[in-house]
Structures are given as structure tokens and as C-alpha cells.
Design a protein around this motif. Structure first.
Motif, PDB file in Angstrom:
ATOM      1  N   SER A  61       2.364   1.665  -3.637  1.00 60.41           N
ATOM      2  CA  SER A  61       1.542   2.136  -4.564  1.00 60.41           C
ATOM      3  C   SER A  61       1.101   3.613  -4.236  1.00 60.41           C
ATOM      4  O   SER A  61       0.802   4.331  -5.236  1.00 60.41           O
ATOM      5  CB  SER A  61       0.267   1.192  -4.484  1.00 60.41           C
ATOM      6  OG  SER A  61      -0.445   1.591  -3.152  1.00 60.41           O
ATOM      7  N   ASN A  62       1.169   4.074  -3.107  1.00 63.12           N
ATOM      8  CA  ASN A  62       1.029   5.515  -2.629  1.00 63.12           C
ATOM      9  C   ASN A  62       2.095   6.255  -3.310  1.00 63.12           C
ATOM     10  O   ASN A  62       1.722   7.282  -3.572  1.00 63.12           O
ATOM     11  CB  ASN A  62       0.626   5.738  -1.090  1.00 63.12           C
ATOM     12  CG  ASN A  62      -0.745   5.199  -0.966  1.00 63.12           C
ATOM     13  OD1 ASN A  62      -1.535   5.076  -1.722  1.00 63.12           O
ATOM     14  ND2 ASN A  62      -0.685   4.850   0.515  1.00 63.12           N
ATOM     15  N   LEU A  77       3.644   6.007  -5.928  1.00 65.28           N
ATOM     16  CA  LEU A  77       3.542   6.170  -7.238  1.00 65.28           C
ATOM     17  C   LEU A  77       2.897   7.243  -7.757  1.00 65.28           C
ATOM     18  O   LEU A  77       2.899   7.867  -8.937  1.00 65.28           O
ATOM     19  CB  LEU A  77       3.009   4.957  -7.874  1.00 65.28           C
ATOM     20  CG  LEU A  77       3.819   3.632  -7.735  1.00 65.28           C
ATOM     21  CD1 LEU A  77       3.001   2.389  -8.468  1.00 65.28           C
ATOM     22  CD2 LEU A  77       5.253   3.684  -8.469  1.00 65.28           C
ATOM     23  N   ASP A  78       1.842   7.962  -6.999  1.00 61.85           N
ATOM     24  CA  ASP A  78       1.357   9.101  -7.150  1.00 61.85           C
ATOM     25  C   ASP A  78       1.968  10.328  -6.791  1.00 61.85           C
ATOM     26  O   ASP A  78       1.481  11.355  -6.964  1.00 61.85           O
ATOM     27  CB  ASP A  78       0.060   9.068  -6.484  1.00 61.85           C
ATOM     28  CG  ASP A  78      -0.993   7.832  -7.095  1.00 61.85           C
ATOM     29  OD1 ASP A  78      -0.824   7.632  -8.256  1.00 61.85           O
ATOM     30  OD2 ASP A  78      -1.805   7.240  -6.387  1.00 61.85           O
ATOM     31  N   GLN A  79       3.126  10.401  -6.114  1.00 62.22           N
ATOM     32  CA  GLN A  79       3.716  11.369  -5.443  1.00 62.22           C
ATOM     33  C   GLN A  79       4.887  12.061  -6.542  1.00 62.22           C
ATOM     34  O   GLN A  79       5.540  11.225  -7.061  1.00 62.22           O
ATOM     35  CB  GLN A  79       4.540  11.058  -4.353  1.00 62.22           C
ATOM     36  CG  GLN A  79       3.731  10.547  -3.057  1.00 62.22           C
ATOM     37  CD  GLN A  79       2.678  11.508  -2.651  1.00 62.22           C
ATOM     38  OE1 GLN A  79       3.195  12.808  -2.658  1.00 62.22           O
ATOM     39  NE2 GLN A  79       1.370  11.021  -2.461  1.00 62.22           N
ATOM     40  N   ARG A  80       4.734  13.420  -6.710  1.00 55.10           N
ATOM     41  CA  ARG A  80       5.500  13.945  -7.725  1.00 55.10           C
ATOM     42  C   ARG A  80       7.018  14.109  -7.177  1.00 55.10           C
ATOM     43  O   ARG A  80       7.958  14.047  -7.910  1.00 55.10           O
ATOM     44  CB  ARG A  80       5.005  15.476  -7.815  1.00 55.10           C
ATOM     45  CG  ARG A  80       3.766  15.418  -8.619  1.00 55.10           C
ATOM     46  CD  ARG A  80       3.468  17.100  -9.124  1.00 55.10           C
ATOM     47  NE  ARG A  80       2.177  17.203 -10.003  1.00 55.10           N
ATOM     48  CZ  ARG A  80       2.184  16.876 -11.000  1.00 55.10           C
ATOM     49  NH1 ARG A  80       3.160  16.692 -11.916  1.00 55.10           N
ATOM     50  NH2 ARG A  80       1.036  17.230 -11.846  1.00 55.10           N
ATOM     51  N   TYR A 130       8.518  11.677  -5.785  1.00 58.08           N
ATOM     52  CA  TYR A 130       8.815  10.242  -6.021  1.00 58.08           C
ATOM     53  C   TYR A 130       9.311  10.147  -7.531  1.00 58.08           C
ATOM     54  O   TYR A 130      10.402   9.690  -8.002  1.00 58.08           O
ATOM     55  CB  TYR A 130       7.630   9.210  -5.853  1.00 58.08           C
ATOM     56  CG  TYR A 130       8.188   7.891  -6.347  1.00 58.08           C
ATOM     57  CD1 TYR A 130       9.177   6.991  -5.385  1.00 58.08           C
ATOM     58  CD2 TYR A 130       7.715   7.226  -7.377  1.00 58.08           C
ATOM     59  CE1 TYR A 130       9.575   5.877  -5.658  1.00 58.08           C
ATOM     60  CE2 TYR A 130       7.920   5.943  -7.638  1.00 58.08           C
ATOM     61  CZ  TYR A 130       8.997   5.117  -6.794  1.00 58.08           C
ATOM     62  OH  TYR A 130       9.431   4.064  -7.168  1.00 58.08           O
ATOM     63  N   HIS A 131       8.687  11.006  -8.363  1.00 61.99           N
ATOM     64  CA  HIS A 131       8.683  10.909  -9.725  1.00 61.99           C
ATOM     65  C   HIS A 131      10.035  11.569 -10.141  1.00 61.99           C
ATOM     66  O   HIS A 131      10.807  11.157 -10.929  1.00 61.99           O
ATOM     67  CB  HIS A 131       7.513  11.835 -10.535  1.00 61.99           C
ATOM     68  CG  HIS A 131       6.240  11.011 -10.234  1.00 61.99           C
ATOM     69  ND1 HIS A 131       5.159  11.636 -10.875  1.00 61.99           N
ATOM     70  CD2 HIS A 131       5.896   9.842  -9.878  1.00 61.99           C
ATOM     71  CE1 HIS A 131       4.127  10.827 -10.637  1.00 61.99           C
ATOM     72  NE2 HIS A 131       4.343   9.791 -10.129  1.00 61.99           N
ATOM     73  N   GLU A 171       0.825  -1.270  -0.031  1.00 58.09           N
ATOM     74  CA  GLU A 171      -0.157  -0.036   0.073  1.00 58.09           C
ATOM     75  C   GLU A 171       0.795   1.235   0.065  1.00 58.09           C
ATOM     76  O   GLU A 171       0.784   2.326  -0.692  1.00 58.09           O
ATOM     77  CB  GLU A 171      -0.858  -0.039   1.251  1.00 58.09           C
ATOM     78  CG  GLU A 171      -1.811   1.080   1.328  1.00 58.09           C
ATOM     79  CD  GLU A 171      -2.566   1.131   2.392  1.00 58.09           C
ATOM     80  OE1 GLU A 171      -3.553   2.179   2.640  1.00 58.09           O
ATOM     81  OE2 GLU A 171      -2.680   0.183   3.231  1.00 58.09           O
TER      82      GLU A 171
END
Length: 239
Positions: free
Chosen positions: A209-210, A212-215, A217-218, A206
Motif C-alpha cells: 500500500s505504501n 502505491l503512493d510512490q512516483r 512505482y508509478h 502495508e
């Protein structure tokens, strides 16, 4: 002899690790679902394919070279990939009770055979193209890889599948432990699979997967990629 068997200890360690890994990942965790003997037959196809590659390469006229010692490590990865595809397709048909074993195997090879044929022939062609290089040592290695991949492909489609049929016939005959309450062959009431193992780490998946939506992290991933690219470019320019 020294050139051929210089890495034999590492080869044995590598194949032993891959045997344990394949046994767990191919069938699941649990004494009732693991098929170590069947896994061993699949890995033995790789063991048989390696001397076939060496022999055919020598028969063509290429000399044996020390860097041929890399071949077993390359072949084990490509060989068990075919085995995974075949077993995954067959497991999807195991719940189909109205089909005979021969029909299941035929359908398995109808679908899995396409996948392993495309991937194997692609690898064979890639290494075959590499055989036209001007470096003699690389020529011999590419030819050996091409012949080895093709030999293992044939062995996985024949040798391994034949042992799969024998294993399933043995299971259907009742020689394996069979649960009285169902048609599932089991020793314990609970069968542990990789999905069961993943359920013990729900917070980790979990959290991942969370992320992956964070900028942030990108940006972090892009920074790592650009850093690796920079070091690679710098290293290439300083050769």
C-alpha cells in the motif's frame, strides 16, 4: 475420439486445481466451514454443461473440431464465477435468523440472479455475434461457447441452488457438527477464513500500500505498460 479426449488429462488436472481453489475461497479455511461436496456440485454443473454445448452444436449441424478442446478450460472459469456470486450473496444473509431458508434463497436469487444473468447473457451475446464470422471453425466454436455458457448459467441457478438448499437443510437438522456454545457450526473454537490468513502477512500488505503512493512505482508501472505495448505493436506489424 482422439480429437475429443486428447487433452483429457489436462482437463482433469485443471478441474482438480479449481476444485481445491474454489473450496478454499468460496467458504474459508477450516473443516467446519469448507463445503467440498457443495463445491463439487457447482463444478459438476460445468461438467454437465460442456457435453450439452457439444450436443446442441452438433444438433444444429456444426462439425466437431479439434479446437473444441479449449472449451472446458473456458467454461470452468465462467461457471465458478456464477457460483461465487450466489454464495457471497447467501453468506450475507446467513446471520439473519428471522428468515426461513426458502426466504433466504429467494432473496439470494433476487440479488445474485441479476448479476449472473447480466454477465452470462453478455458472454452469450458476445460469442453469438462471433458466430457470424466467415471462418467455419470459429463459427462452430463461438456457437459452442454461447450454448455452453447459457447451459451452465441455467444449471448454476437451478442445480447448484437446489444442492445449496439440501445442504442447508442438512445443517439445520443437526447432522453437521454444531458448537454447543453458539449457533455456529464448527469443529474447533477458531474458524480460519481468508481474512485470518491475510492477517499473517501484515507487513507485506502495508509495504504494498505504501508503494502505491510512490512516483517511482508509478513510473515503473508505466514503463512496463509501454514496453508491453511496444512489443505488441512490433509483433502486430511483423505478422
Amino acid at each position: 475420439q482422439e480429437s475429443m479426449f486428447i487433452d483429457m488429462q489436462n482437463v482433469i488436472i485443471c478441474f482438480s486445481i479449481m476444485f481445491v481453489y474454489t473450496t478454499l475461497m468460496l467458504n474459508g479455511i477450516g473443516w467446519s466451514v469448507m463445503r467440498p461436496f457443495l463445491t463439487g456440485m457447482g463444478i459438476s454443473a460445468v461438467v454437465i454443461g460442456i457435453p450439452i454445448a457439444y450436443g446442441m452444436t452438433s444438433l444444429i449441424g456444426y462439425p466437431f473440431m479439434p479446437h473444441f478442446a479449449v472449451l472446458p478450460f473456458l467454461m470452468i472459469g465462467l461457471g465458478i464465477d456464477d457460483m461465487f456470486v450466489i454464495m457471497k450473496t447467501y453468506r450475507n444473509l446467513e446471520s439473519t435468523k428471522d428468515l426461513m431458508l426458502e426466504e433466504k434463497i429467494a432473496i439470494t436469487l433476487k440479488h445474485a440472479g441479476v448479476s449472473i444473468t447480466v454477465t452470462s447473457l453478455t458472454d452469450v451475446c458476445v460469442f453469438a455475434v462471433g458466430a457470424i464470422t466467415v471462418f467455419p471453425g470459429l463459427q462452430a466454436f463461438c456457437v459452442a461457447c454461447s450454448l455452453g455458457i447459457f447451459a451452465i448459467y441455467v444449471l448454476q441457478a437451478t442445480w447448484f441452488v437446489a444442492w445449496l438448499v439440501l445442504y442447508e437443510r442438512r445443517r439445520e437438522s443437526g447432522l453437521l457438527c454444531k458448537s454447543k456454545s453458539s449457533d455456529t457450526y464448527t469443529v474447533n473454537s477458531k474458524i480460519y477464513t481468508m481474512e485470518t490468513a491475510k492477517s499473517y502477512l501484515p507487513d507485506f500488505w502495508e509495504l504494498f500500500s505504501n508503494l502505491l503512493d510512490q512516483r517511482i512505482y508509478h513510473a515503473f508501472i508505466i514503463l512496463i505498460g509501454m514496453t508491453c505495448f511496444g512489443f505488441g505493436l512490433w509483433g502486430s506489424l511483423t505478422i
